[in-house]
Design an enzyme around this catalytic site. Structure first.
Site, PDB file in Angstrom:
ATOM      1  N   GLY A  33       0.823  -1.201   0.000  1.00  0.00           N
ATOM      2  CA  GLY A  33       0.000   0.000   0.000  1.00  0.00           C
ATOM      3  C   GLY A  33       0.852   1.243   0.000  1.00  0.00           C
ATOM      4  O   GLY A  33       2.079   1.167  -0.094  1.00  0.00           O
ATOM      5  N   ASN A  34       0.223   2.386   0.093  1.00  0.00           N
ATOM      6  CA  ASN A  34       0.975   3.647   0.205  1.00  0.00           C
ATOM      7  C   ASN A  34       0.261   4.549   1.196  1.00  0.00           C
ATOM      8  O   ASN A  34      -0.864   4.268   1.616  1.00  0.00           O
ATOM      9  CB  ASN A  34       1.140   4.306  -1.173  1.00  0.00           C
ATOM     10  CG  ASN A  34      -0.170   4.755  -1.765  1.00  0.00           C
ATOM     11  OD1 ASN A  34      -0.792   5.706  -1.296  1.00  0.00           O
ATOM     12  ND2 ASN A  34      -0.629   4.053  -2.794  1.00  0.00           N
ATOM     13  N   SER A  35       0.928   5.632   1.576  1.00  0.00           N
ATOM     14  CA  SER A  35       0.421   6.435   2.690  1.00  0.00           C
ATOM     15  C   SER A  35      -0.396   7.650   2.254  1.00  0.00           C
ATOM     16  O   SER A  35      -0.499   8.616   2.999  1.00  0.00           O
ATOM     17  CB  SER A  35       1.585   6.852   3.591  1.00  0.00           C
ATOM     18  OG  SER A  35       2.586   7.440   2.811  1.00  0.00           O
ATOM     19  N   SER A  36      -1.005   7.582   1.074  1.00  0.00           N
ATOM     20  CA  SER A  36      -1.889   8.680   0.668  1.00  0.00           C
ATOM     21  C   SER A  36      -3.049   8.803   1.655  1.00  0.00           C
ATOM     22  O   SER A  36      -3.729   7.819   1.949  1.00  0.00           O
ATOM     23  CB  SER A  36      -2.437   8.415  -0.736  1.00  0.00           C
ATOM     24  OG  SER A  36      -3.388   9.398  -1.066  1.00  0.00           O
ATOM     25  N   ALA A 100      -3.686   7.866  -5.253  1.00  0.00           N
ATOM     26  CA  ALA A 100      -2.348   7.321  -5.479  1.00  0.00           C
ATOM     27  C   ALA A 100      -2.487   5.829  -5.785  1.00  0.00           C
ATOM     28  O   ALA A 100      -2.502   5.003  -4.867  1.00  0.00           O
ATOM     29  CB  ALA A 100      -1.475   7.545  -4.250  1.00  0.00           C
TER      30      ALA A 100
END
Ligand code: CTP
Ligand code: CA
Length: 229
Positions: A33-36, A100
């Site tokens: 995942g990503n931290s958007s 994102a």
């Protein structure tokens, strides 16, 4: 006009917005995942609704509350987001890709939770590339007069400035506007403030000094309005 003024200048328009960060599952309980945070996309949705637009927000894994008067469509992965955005594109007067998406996903998703093995061997993860949603909708142009906006978070590198990378990305994606954030030094992520340069296809670069995500959203909608035929 400033954000927050209650002028219903987007009445009659349908806008489609993506927000948040996608998750690409490795097994039923783990993902890449990503931290958007989703904050900029939610601000775009809230401000558009306040200005009278019909708003659909395709939201990837955001913790934020649903904005009032906005249709929220939850998604998990980039492919889910691709399906929802491409499936709804023909109805939208503007599409803003503030999400994102993950560029890559695991080639295989394990059906059961991945377990450690007695011999200590480590699983290898191989990745495949996800579809590019912004490029697809920009090239397909599902509705005449539709305005398409992308975002880019760039740090620049030894050879290229943040703006050079932004201009190249606008060209590659084929969208109408690109909101470029300079994220060198950990700026922007998760913050309530945003500083950006908005590029258009004529080569104009509009600098937006550090301001709230709501105010940046207002400026983006003003620009989108000037691009509508
Ligand atoms: N985007 C998209 N689909 C993807 C990846 C990105 O629609 N699979 C959109 C993002 O929502 C954003 C814009 O494209 O609006 C730019 O994202 P970015 O990650 O900067 O672009 P990439 O082409 O993935 O380039 P990079 O290699 O720099 O990550
Ligand atoms: Ca990317």
């Amino acid at each position: 006009r400033a954000a927050g003024q209650s002028v219903a200048d987007l009445t009659g328009k349908h806008v489609l917005i993506s927000a948040g960060g996608t998750r690409e599952h490795l097994d039923p309980v783990r993902y890449l995942g990503n931290s958007s945070s989703g904050k900029q996309g939610y601000a775009l949705a809230r401000i558009a609704a306040a200005r009278g637009a019909k708003v659909t927000l395709v939201a990837a894994n955001s913790e934020l509350p649903d904005p009032a008067g906005v249709q929220v469509v939850p998604v998990t992965s980039t492919r889910d987001l691709y399906d929802e955005i491409t499936g709804r594109a023909a109805d939208a007067d503007a599409i803003v890709m503030a999400a994102a998406p993950a560029d890559f996903r695991p080639a295989d998703v394990a059906e059961h939770k991945i377990k450690k093995t007695a011999d200590g061997s480590v699983p290898a993860v191989s990745l495949v590339q996800n579809p590019d949603i912004l490029q697809t909708i920009s090239h397909d142009r599902a509705r005449p007069g539709q305005v398409i906006v992308g975002f880019a978070a760039e740090t620049g590198d030894a050879q290229h400035s943040v703006l050079d990378l932004g201009r190249a990305k606008l060209e590659r994606k084929g969208c109408d506007l690109l909101v470029v954030n300079d994220v060198s030094g950990g700026k922007v992520f998760g913050s309530d403030l945003n500083e950006a340069v908005i590029l258009d296809r004529t080569g104009t670069a509009l600098p937006v000094p550090s301001t709230s995500k709501d105010a940046l959203a207002g400026i983006i909608w003003n620009l989108v309005s000037t691009h509508w035929p």
